[in-house]
Scaffold this motif. Sequence first.
Motif, mmCIF file in Angstrom:
data_model
loop_
_atom_site.group_PDB
_atom_site.id
_atom_site.type_symbol
_atom_site.label_atom_id
_atom_site.label_comp_id
_atom_site.label_asym_id
_atom_site.label_seq_id
_atom_site.Cartn_x
_atom_site.Cartn_y
_atom_site.Cartn_z
ATOM 1 N N ASN A 246 0.807 -1.224 0.000
ATOM 2 C CA ASN A 246 0.000 0.000 0.000
ATOM 3 C C ASN A 246 0.845 1.283 0.000
ATOM 4 O O ASN A 246 0.327 2.356 0.321
ATOM 5 C CB ASN A 246 -0.959 0.034 1.198
ATOM 6 C CG ASN A 246 -1.960 -1.100 1.176
ATOM 7 O OD1 ASN A 246 -2.535 -1.410 0.137
ATOM 8 N ND2 ASN A 246 -2.157 -1.737 2.323
ATOM 9 N N LEU A 249 -0.660 3.706 -2.556
ATOM 10 C CA LEU A 249 -1.922 4.289 -2.133
ATOM 11 C C LEU A 249 -1.712 5.376 -1.088
ATOM 12 O O LEU A 249 -2.344 6.436 -1.143
ATOM 13 C CB LEU A 249 -2.846 3.184 -1.589
ATOM 14 C CG LEU A 249 -4.201 3.644 -1.039
ATOM 15 C CD1 LEU A 249 -4.973 4.423 -2.075
ATOM 16 C CD2 LEU A 249 -5.004 2.446 -0.553
ATOM 17 N N THR A 250 -0.834 5.132 -0.124
ATOM 18 C CA THR A 250 -0.607 6.134 0.921
ATOM 19 C C THR A 250 0.184 7.338 0.420
ATOM 20 O O THR A 250 0.302 8.328 1.147
ATOM 21 C CB THR A 250 0.135 5.497 2.108
ATOM 22 O OG1 THR A 250 1.344 4.879 1.622
ATOM 23 C CG2 THR A 250 -0.726 4.451 2.787
ATOM 24 N N HIS A 406 -11.273 -0.849 2.191
ATOM 25 C CA HIS A 406 -9.834 -0.768 1.906
ATOM 26 C C HIS A 406 -9.307 0.641 2.185
ATOM 27 O O HIS A 406 -8.240 0.806 2.804
ATOM 28 C CB HIS A 406 -9.592 -1.153 0.450
ATOM 29 C CG HIS A 406 -8.146 -1.264 0.082
ATOM 30 N ND1 HIS A 406 -7.332 -2.264 0.558
ATOM 31 C CD2 HIS A 406 -7.357 -0.478 -0.702
ATOM 32 C CE1 HIS A 406 -6.107 -2.111 0.077
ATOM 33 N NE2 HIS A 406 -6.103 -1.031 -0.687
ATOM 34 N N VAL A 410 -6.563 1.738 5.173
ATOM 35 C CA VAL A 410 -5.249 2.260 4.779
ATOM 36 C C VAL A 410 -5.124 3.755 5.087
ATOM 37 O O VAL A 410 -4.100 4.201 5.611
ATOM 38 C CB VAL A 410 -5.000 1.999 3.275
ATOM 39 C CG1 VAL A 410 -3.670 2.620 2.834
ATOM 40 C CG2 VAL A 410 -4.995 0.504 2.997
#
Length: 895
Positions: A246, A249-250, A406, A410
Motif C-alpha cells: 500500500n 496508495l498512501t 480498503h 489504509v
Amino acid sequence: MTERQKREHAALRDIPDAYPEAWEDDYEADILHGRLPADISHAGETLTEDTIEDDEQTLLEEMRTHHQKLWRSKRDHRTRRDRTQILVDAFAAQMEQMTSAYIDWQHDTKQDGLGKLFAHAEAAVVEDTEHVYVVDLFSAYYSNVPIVEGDSFITSALVRQGLVPCAAYRSTVAITVRALELFRALQLRCPRLSIQAFVRALCDIHGAAPRPYLTTQFSVAFDVYLAIRARAHARVQAALGRDTPNWRLTNACPACLYKLEGETPIPLPFLATIDGNNSLKRFWRREREEVDADGKAVPGASKERFDNRVAPGDYYLSREEVDKWSKEGLEDLMRGFVPDSEAEDEGEGCTERWQNMKEDATARAYGMYDETGIFPALCRHGFVLVVVDMIKSGELAKYGFAITAHLILVLRELGLGYDIGCKYGKMVRMHPALSKLAADNNFRALVGAFHGHAHNRRCQLSNLATYVSGMGLEDLEGCESYFSKSNALASTTRYATAFHRQQAITTYMKHTDTADAYQGLSLLLANKYRRALQIKGTLPLLRQTMASMGVATRSVFEDWLEKEKAYLAALTKEPAHETLQMEYYQKLVNLRDHEERLGLIRGVETIWVPSTGNGEYAAAAAQTRRIETQRRHAEEVYAKTLAAVQDLEIRLGGGPRWVPEDKEWVETAAMVTNRRYQRALDELEGLVVARMFELSKVNMSDTGYKLRKHIAKALQARSKGVKSALDTYNNAAAALSPPRTPLTWEQIVDYAFLADFDLLREGRQDIREEPWAQPGGRLAMDQHFKLLRADEEIARLNLEIPRFVTYMADEEEFLIHHELRLRNEGNGALAHQVWLQRRDRSRFNAQHMERLVKLSKEPGFTASLLRGVGLSKDRQQFTATPEPGVDLCAGVGGK
C-alpha cells in the motif's frame, strides 16, 4: 461488426491456431505452414542419412507426419487452450535475466537514448551470433545479433541489444525497443490506437502486405516489453525502500497525503469519490448456447485460454477481496432496519431515480460479458486510488463496500462522494462489519452535486456538498471527467483477454497519474483557489440583499434551512386518518355515480314487438338482453361499492353517512384535489428528470452517431410527453383553492436543475409567503452556504499548496540521494533508472512553481510557498553533492 470480424479482432491478442507451440523451432514451423521454403536441393535428388544432418532428417519426418495428417483429415479438432500459458511460463523463466539486460541496455545507451539500438562493451566476449529478422520503425532487415559472454538466454541477449523477441527460445523475429516504446507512448495518449492499426501502419511504411501473424508477433513482444518495464520499476521501488504494501496508495496524491508538521486540523481531511462505469466491458468468449433440463437456453462453456498473468501494480483489488463484501444477508438486514430518526429516510425518494439502485439493472449483462465495467476511487485531484472490476452485474453494493473498507483501513478518516451517497451511507451504517470501521474512523458518505436535479430537495438538504460542513467547494464528481477520457480504452479492450484488458487499464491509470493528474495539479489548485476568492468577493452583494430583505445576520439562513427541512419532512407521509377519510370520500363519490347510473338503466323500458317474421323480434330481443345485462352489472357494482362504503364507515367509528353539504365532505374533497395535484406534480417531475438525463447523454463524449440519433428521437417524443404532463399539472393546479399559478416550459427546466419541485407541493402549512420559499431568499441562502464552503476551501488549499511545494523539494533531494548512493555502490545501471524516474517526475516542477508564484500575487492569497517539514520519514532531507563532472539535472526540466 460481423461475427467474422469479431473473431479476427479477438484473435489479435493471442497466438493463432496456425502458430507453433512455444517450444517448437520457429524455422521448422514456418516451413511446415508454408511461410518459408525448405532448404532442399532444387534438383530433387533423394536425401539420405548420408547426405543430410540429423536435424534435417527430423524435419523431413515432421513434414511427412504433417502431410499424412492433412491427407487423412482436413480439420484438426485438437484443442490447445493452454498454449498461451505455455508461452507465458517460458518467458517467465527468463524474465529476471531479460530485465537485467534491459536495465543494462538503457544505461549503456543513456547518451543516445532510443537513437541507438545495439550497445555492448568493446571488451565484451562475443560467444556466438543469432540470425534475427529485426523490425524497426522505418526499416526491417536481417541482422546477426552478437551473444556476449554472461547471457544465459538468447532472449536476454536480444534485449541487451535493444531488441525484444517474439518467441520464448529461438526467436527468428525481434522488434526494436524504440518501436515498442513509440507505440506505448502513442497508445497512452490516444487509447483508441490498437496494435493492429499500428502494425498495419508499419507495413505501409515498409511496403509489406499486412498479415495476421505480424500483429500476433508484435503483441507478444509488446507484452514482454511491458513485463520487463514493470520488473524494472519494481527493482527501483525496492532500491528506494518503497516496496511495502500500500505504499503507492498512501502516497498517491502529494496535495492530499503529504502532510506537514504544524498543520491546522480540518474536518474531513481526505476527500475521495467513487462511481461505476460500464464502458470498459469485455466480451466473454464461450461455446454456443446449450439447453438445460428445463428446456431453457443457457450460456455455453468458456473458451477463454489459460493465462495466470496479473496486471502489474496494485491498482486492482482482487475478485476474492470484493466477494467478501457480497450482498448475502444484506436484504434481510435492510428489511429489519428501523431508522433511528426521520433523517434515515432522506434518500428513499432517490432510489427509483437511479439505475444502479435497481435490482433489475444488475443482471442485464449476463451471457455477453464477464467484466461489465470498472468501479474506481479517485482523490479530489484526480489521482486513482484503487479500482475493482464489475463482474456480470451493474453497480452492486459490494464494489463500494470493498473499496470503502480498503480506503478506511489504509487511509483512515475520509469523506467519500458517491452519486447515490444518500442511500449508500445508509447501507454502510447497516452493514455489521463496515459500520464499525466507519464509526471508528469518522467515515462520511456524501453525495455529489452534479446529479443534484435527480435527488429530491429533502435529500439535498442533508447530503448535497453545498450544505455539508467541511466539504469546501468540492463537488466530488471527479469520476465523471475521468470516465470521459478513459472511455477511449473501450475500443481496444472490448474483445481483449482478461489479462490484456486489465493490463491496458492499469497502464493507462499509471500514465494518467504521472502525466496528467500530476502535471495538472498546480493548475487545479490555482483554479480552485481563484474560484474560492471569486465567491468570497460576492459577500458585499449578499449583505445588500440581506439589507433589502430585512435579514439582520447570516445565522438566519441556518434557521431557514432547518425550517425547510421540517416542512419537507411533514410532506413525506399523510396521516392515517386523512388517508382513510380520502378513501371514504372517493368511495362515496363512486357510490353516487353508480347509483345514478343504476337509476338511468332501470328507467329504460324494454321493447316488445310481436313476431312478424321480418327480424324485428330478434333485434328487439337482443336489445332487451343487453339492457338486462347492463342492469345486472350496474347492480353488482353498486352492491360492491356500497359494501366498501359500509366497511369504511365502521373503520371511521360510525356516524351518519356524508353528503355533499357536510363539512367533512368539503374538507376531504379539498384533500383529494390536493392529492391529485401532487400526483400530477410527481409525474411532471419524473419526466423532466428523465429529460435532463437524456440531454446529458446526447452531449456525452464518445456517444456514437446512431445512439445520438436514437436518443434525439426519444427526446423529441419525451418532450411531447412532458408538455402533456405540464398541461395535466396546470389543470390540477387550477382546481386548487386558491388556484396555483400555472407553470411554463422555462420554469420547469429551471426547477429540474435546482431540484425545487418539492416547493410546489401543497403542505398543511402555506409556505408561499415564507422568505426561504421566495426565489430571492433561496438565492441568498445558497450564496451564504457557498461563502461558508469557500472559506473552508481556502483553508484546505492553504494546507495542500505547502504540502505540494514541500513534496517537490523533498522528492527531488530524495531521488538524487539514492541515485548517488547506487552509483557509489557500483550499480550505475540501477542509478540510471532512478534518474529516469526523477526526470519523469521533476520535468513539471518548474511549471508548477511558476503557476503557484503567479497565484501568490493575487489579492486574497494567504497560503505559504515556503518549504515545510513532512510528517513522513520516507523522504529524509538529504544534502546531495554530486561527483565532479556528474550532471544530475541533465535532461530534467527546470533544473
